[in-house]
Motif scaffolding. Structure first.
Motif, PDB file in Angstrom:
ATOM      1  N   HIS A  84       0.839  -1.208   0.000  1.00  0.00           N
ATOM      2  CA  HIS A  84       0.000   0.000   0.000  1.00  0.00           C
ATOM      3  C   HIS A  84       0.867   1.248   0.000  1.00  0.00           C
ATOM      4  O   HIS A  84       0.619   2.203  -0.748  1.00  0.00           O
ATOM      5  N   PHE A  85       1.889   1.251   0.821  1.00  0.00           N
ATOM      6  CA  PHE A  85       2.754   2.413   0.941  1.00  0.00           C
ATOM      7  C   PHE A  85       3.550   2.637  -0.338  1.00  0.00           C
ATOM      8  O   PHE A  85       3.648   3.779  -0.830  1.00  0.00           O
ATOM      9  N   ALA A  86       4.127   1.579  -0.884  1.00  0.00           N
ATOM     10  CA  ALA A  86       4.893   1.696  -2.125  1.00  0.00           C
ATOM     11  C   ALA A  86       4.009   2.169  -3.274  1.00  0.00           C
ATOM     12  O   ALA A  86       4.405   3.026  -4.075  1.00  0.00           O
ATOM     13  N   ASP A  87       2.803   1.613  -3.355  1.00  0.00           N
ATOM     14  CA  ASP A  87       1.875   2.009  -4.421  1.00  0.00           C
ATOM     15  C   ASP A  87       1.553   3.496  -4.330  1.00  0.00           C
ATOM     16  O   ASP A  87       1.525   4.204  -5.342  1.00  0.00           O
ATOM     17  N   ARG A  88       1.297   3.987  -3.110  1.00  0.00           N
ATOM     18  CA  ARG A  88       0.931   5.397  -2.977  1.00  0.00           C
ATOM     19  C   ARG A  88       2.099   6.317  -3.337  1.00  0.00           C
ATOM     20  O   ARG A  88       1.914   7.320  -4.038  1.00  0.00           O
ATOM     21  N   LEU A  89       3.280   5.999  -2.863  1.00  0.00           N
ATOM     22  CA  LEU A  89       4.449   6.816  -3.194  1.00  0.00           C
ATOM     23  C   LEU A  89       4.655   6.888  -4.711  1.00  0.00           C
ATOM     24  O   LEU A  89       4.849   7.968  -5.277  1.00  0.00           O
ATOM     25  N   GLU A  90       4.632   5.735  -5.350  1.00  0.00           N
ATOM     26  CA  GLU A  90       4.872   5.694  -6.791  1.00  0.00           C
ATOM     27  C   GLU A  90       3.769   6.401  -7.570  1.00  0.00           C
ATOM     28  O   GLU A  90       4.042   7.108  -8.543  1.00  0.00           O
ATOM     29  N   ARG A  91       2.540   6.228  -7.133  1.00  0.00           N
ATOM     30  CA  ARG A  91       1.411   6.837  -7.844  1.00  0.00           C
ATOM     31  C   ARG A  91       1.419   8.360  -7.715  1.00  0.00           C
ATOM     32  O   ARG A  91       1.296   9.085  -8.698  1.00  0.00           O
ATOM     33  N   GLU A  92       1.544   8.864  -6.489  1.00  0.00           N
ATOM     34  CA  GLU A  92       1.410  10.297  -6.259  1.00  0.00           C
ATOM     35  C   GLU A  92       2.637  11.103  -6.681  1.00  0.00           C
ATOM     36  O   GLU A  92       2.527  12.294  -6.961  1.00  0.00           O
ATOM     37  N   LEU A  93       3.799  10.459  -6.735  1.00  0.00           N
ATOM     38  CA  LEU A  93       5.018  11.190  -7.063  1.00  0.00           C
ATOM     39  C   LEU A  93       5.572  10.825  -8.438  1.00  0.00           C
ATOM     40  O   LEU A  93       6.669  11.256  -8.796  1.00  0.00           O
ATOM     41  N   ALA A  94       4.789  10.078  -9.199  1.00  0.00           N
ATOM     42  CA  ALA A  94       5.276   9.622 -10.511  1.00  0.00           C
ATOM     43  C   ALA A  94       5.606  10.778 -11.434  1.00  0.00           C
ATOM     44  O   ALA A  94       6.581  10.717 -12.206  1.00  0.00           O
ATOM     45  N   ASP A  95       4.819  11.841 -11.398  1.00  0.00           N
ATOM     46  CA  ASP A  95       5.004  12.948 -12.334  1.00  0.00           C
ATOM     47  C   ASP A  95       5.796  14.110 -11.747  1.00  0.00           C
ATOM     48  O   ASP A  95       5.910  15.162 -12.382  1.00  0.00           O
ATOM     49  N   GLY A 130      13.074  -7.509  16.549  1.00  0.00           N
ATOM     50  CA  GLY A 130      13.276  -8.951  16.650  1.00  0.00           C
ATOM     51  C   GLY A 130      14.276  -9.506  15.666  1.00  0.00           C
ATOM     52  O   GLY A 130      14.418 -10.726  15.546  1.00  0.00           O
ATOM     53  N   GLY A 131      14.964  -8.627  14.937  1.00  0.00           N
ATOM     54  CA  GLY A 131      15.983  -9.080  13.995  1.00  0.00           C
ATOM     55  C   GLY A 131      15.503  -9.292  12.579  1.00  0.00           C
ATOM     56  O   GLY A 131      16.234  -9.858  11.758  1.00  0.00           O
ATOM     57  N   SER A 132      14.285  -8.846  12.267  1.00  0.00           N
ATOM     58  CA  SER A 132      13.725  -8.953  10.904  1.00  0.00           C
ATOM     59  C   SER A 132      13.762 -10.389  10.388  1.00  0.00           C
ATOM     60  O   SER A 132      13.968 -10.628   9.197  1.00  0.00           O
ATOM     61  N   ARG A 133      13.533 -11.334  11.272  1.00  0.00           N
ATOM     62  CA  ARG A 133      13.629 -12.746  10.884  1.00  0.00           C
ATOM     63  C   ARG A 133      12.520 -13.196   9.940  1.00  0.00           C
ATOM     64  O   ARG A 133      12.660 -14.206   9.261  1.00  0.00           O
ATOM     65  N   ARG A 134      11.424 -12.447   9.900  1.00  0.00           N
ATOM     66  CA  ARG A 134      10.297 -12.858   9.063  1.00  0.00           C
ATOM     67  C   ARG A 134      10.124 -11.957   7.843  1.00  0.00           C
ATOM     68  O   ARG A 134       9.092 -11.988   7.187  1.00  0.00           O
ATOM     69  N   ILE A 135      11.137 -11.157   7.542  1.00  0.00           N
ATOM     70  CA  ILE A 135      11.121 -10.369   6.314  1.00  0.00           C
ATOM     71  C   ILE A 135      11.615 -11.263   5.170  1.00  0.00           C
ATOM     72  O   ILE A 135      12.781 -11.643   5.126  1.00  0.00           O
ATOM     73  N   THR A 136      10.715 -11.616   4.289  1.00  0.00           N
ATOM     74  CA  THR A 136      11.051 -12.500   3.171  1.00  0.00           C
ATOM     75  C   THR A 136      11.686 -11.703   2.041  1.00  0.00           C
ATOM     76  O   THR A 136      11.612 -10.467   2.013  1.00  0.00           O
ATOM     77  N   PRO A 137      12.319 -12.374   1.078  1.00  0.00           N
ATOM     78  CA  PRO A 137      12.850 -11.662  -0.085  1.00  0.00           C
ATOM     79  C   PRO A 137      11.768 -10.867  -0.819  1.00  0.00           C
ATOM     80  O   PRO A 137      12.043  -9.789  -1.352  1.00  0.00           O
ATOM     81  N   GLU A 138      10.553 -11.392  -0.831  1.00  0.00           N
ATOM     82  CA  GLU A 138       9.454 -10.687  -1.498  1.00  0.00           C
ATOM     83  C   GLU A 138       9.123  -9.384  -0.768  1.00  0.00           C
ATOM     84  O   GLU A 138       8.901  -8.342  -1.395  1.00  0.00           O
ATOM     85  N   LEU A 139       9.109  -9.421   0.556  1.00  0.00           N
ATOM     86  CA  LEU A 139       8.853  -8.209   1.329  1.00  0.00           C
ATOM     87  C   LEU A 139       9.988  -7.205   1.158  1.00  0.00           C
ATOM     88  O   LEU A 139       9.748  -6.003   1.025  1.00  0.00           O
ATOM     89  N   ALA A 140      11.216  -7.702   1.154  1.00  0.00           N
ATOM     90  CA  ALA A 140      12.361  -6.809   0.957  1.00  0.00           C
ATOM     91  C   ALA A 140      12.292  -6.135  -0.409  1.00  0.00           C
ATOM     92  O   ALA A 140      12.646  -4.954  -0.549  1.00  0.00           O
ATOM     93  N   ALA A 141      11.813  -6.858  -1.401  1.00  0.00           N
ATOM     94  CA  ALA A 141      11.700  -6.280  -2.748  1.00  0.00           C
ATOM     95  C   ALA A 141      10.640  -5.178  -2.781  1.00  0.00           C
ATOM     96  O   ALA A 141      10.811  -4.175  -3.491  1.00  0.00           O
ATOM     97  N   TYR A 143       9.821  -3.302  -0.170  1.00  0.00           N
ATOM     98  CA  TYR A 143      10.409  -2.157   0.524  1.00  0.00           C
ATOM     99  C   TYR A 143      11.424  -1.435  -0.367  1.00  0.00           C
ATOM    100  O   TYR A 143      11.565  -0.208  -0.278  1.00  0.00           O
ATOM    101  N   ALA A 144      12.108  -2.180  -1.207  1.00  0.00           N
ATOM    102  CA  ALA A 144      13.067  -1.551  -2.120  1.00  0.00           C
ATOM    103  C   ALA A 144      12.378  -0.548  -3.035  1.00  0.00           C
ATOM    104  O   ALA A 144      12.998   0.436  -3.462  1.00  0.00           O
ATOM    105  N   ARG A 145      11.105  -0.764  -3.341  1.00  0.00           N
ATOM    106  CA  ARG A 145      10.353   0.215  -4.131  1.00  0.00           C
ATOM    107  C   ARG A 145      10.186   1.517  -3.355  1.00  0.00           C
ATOM    108  O   ARG A 145      10.274   2.614  -3.922  1.00  0.00           O
TER     109      ARG A 145
END
Length: 227
Positions: A84-95, A130-141, A143-145
């Motif tokens: 949700h957060f990545a989508d909003r950033l990309e949508r509102e700041l695209a232009d 807690g050491g981000s033990r449950r952050i999967t590669p998909e979640l990290a990707a 967040y990279a957005r």
């Protein structure tokens, strides 16, 4: 036995569970909302499936059928936060072509999202502690957005001479980290505020910190226009 009509959607099942999540379902929405609130309050380890079921008004079997077990449910909640957060950033700041205004937009959207729903920053804070033990590669990707939006404006600003040289990752931590901490420590700030003398400045709110970031951090990075 009633057979589904041709137009009805028949969920594909695997060992009694759906193989895809129907995010349009009111039941799924209630489950995710309940899980979101409880994970934010109690963290992953401190949240039980029967608590989620009780808050959502369903039984545990319904959760397993629609989504899966606790780990899957947690992953879905985090994915919903980040996406949700990545989508909003990309949508509102695209232009947005101005790197300085773009960074102001990054601050504004972080502050608005955290102010609207503090479940996301609280759950993320639990996970990081807690050491981000449950952050999967998909979640990290995903967040990279989010990081990528800040990096785009930083790199554009440096290339154009509008901004001083800075590591975009440092800038992202400075902007998002300050707002995240300010959001999650609101109860502590209220306790401290109660001990302050009447003449002392009040404890900063989230909008206060957003304004500070724009005024001090972003303005400090902005280079003077050429003569």
């Amino acid at each position: 036995m009633k057979h589904p009509e041709p137009h009805e959607k028949v969920p594909l099942l695997d060992h009694g569970r759906r193989t895809s999540i129907d995010y349009e379902s009111e039941t799924v929405r209630r489950i995710l909302d309940a899980a979101e609130a409880l994970f934010a309050e109690n963290c992953y380890a401190g949240t039980r499936m029967d608590e989620i079921a009780a808050v959502a008004g369903v039984n545990k079997a319904t959760i397993y059928y629609h989504i899966g077990g606790k780990e899957k449910l947690y992953d879905v909640v985090l994915t919903r936060h980040f996406a949700h957060f990545a989508d909003r950033l990309e949508r509102e700041l695209a232009d947005c072509a101005d790197p300085v205004e773009g960074l102001r937009g990054v601050v504004r959207i972080h502050a608005e999202e955290f102010n609207h729903n503090n479940y996301a920053p609280r759950t993320i804070a639990h996970e990081m502690a807690g050491g981000s033990r449950r952050i999967t590669p998909e979640l990290a990707a995903i967040y990279a957005r989010i990081h990528g939006v800040t990096a785009r404006f930083a790199e554009q600003g440096m290339a154009s001479g509008r901004l001083r040289q800075i590591n975009p990752a440092v800038l992202q931590v400075a902007l998002a980290g300050v707002l995240l901490v300010n959001t999650i420590n609101a109860p502590f700030r209220s306790q401290v505020a109660a001990t302050l003398d009447a003449g002392q400045p009040p404890m900063p709110t989230l909008p206060d910190m957003a304004a500070f970031l724009e005024d001090v951090v972003i303005n400090a990075l902005t280079t003077a226009p050429p003569d």
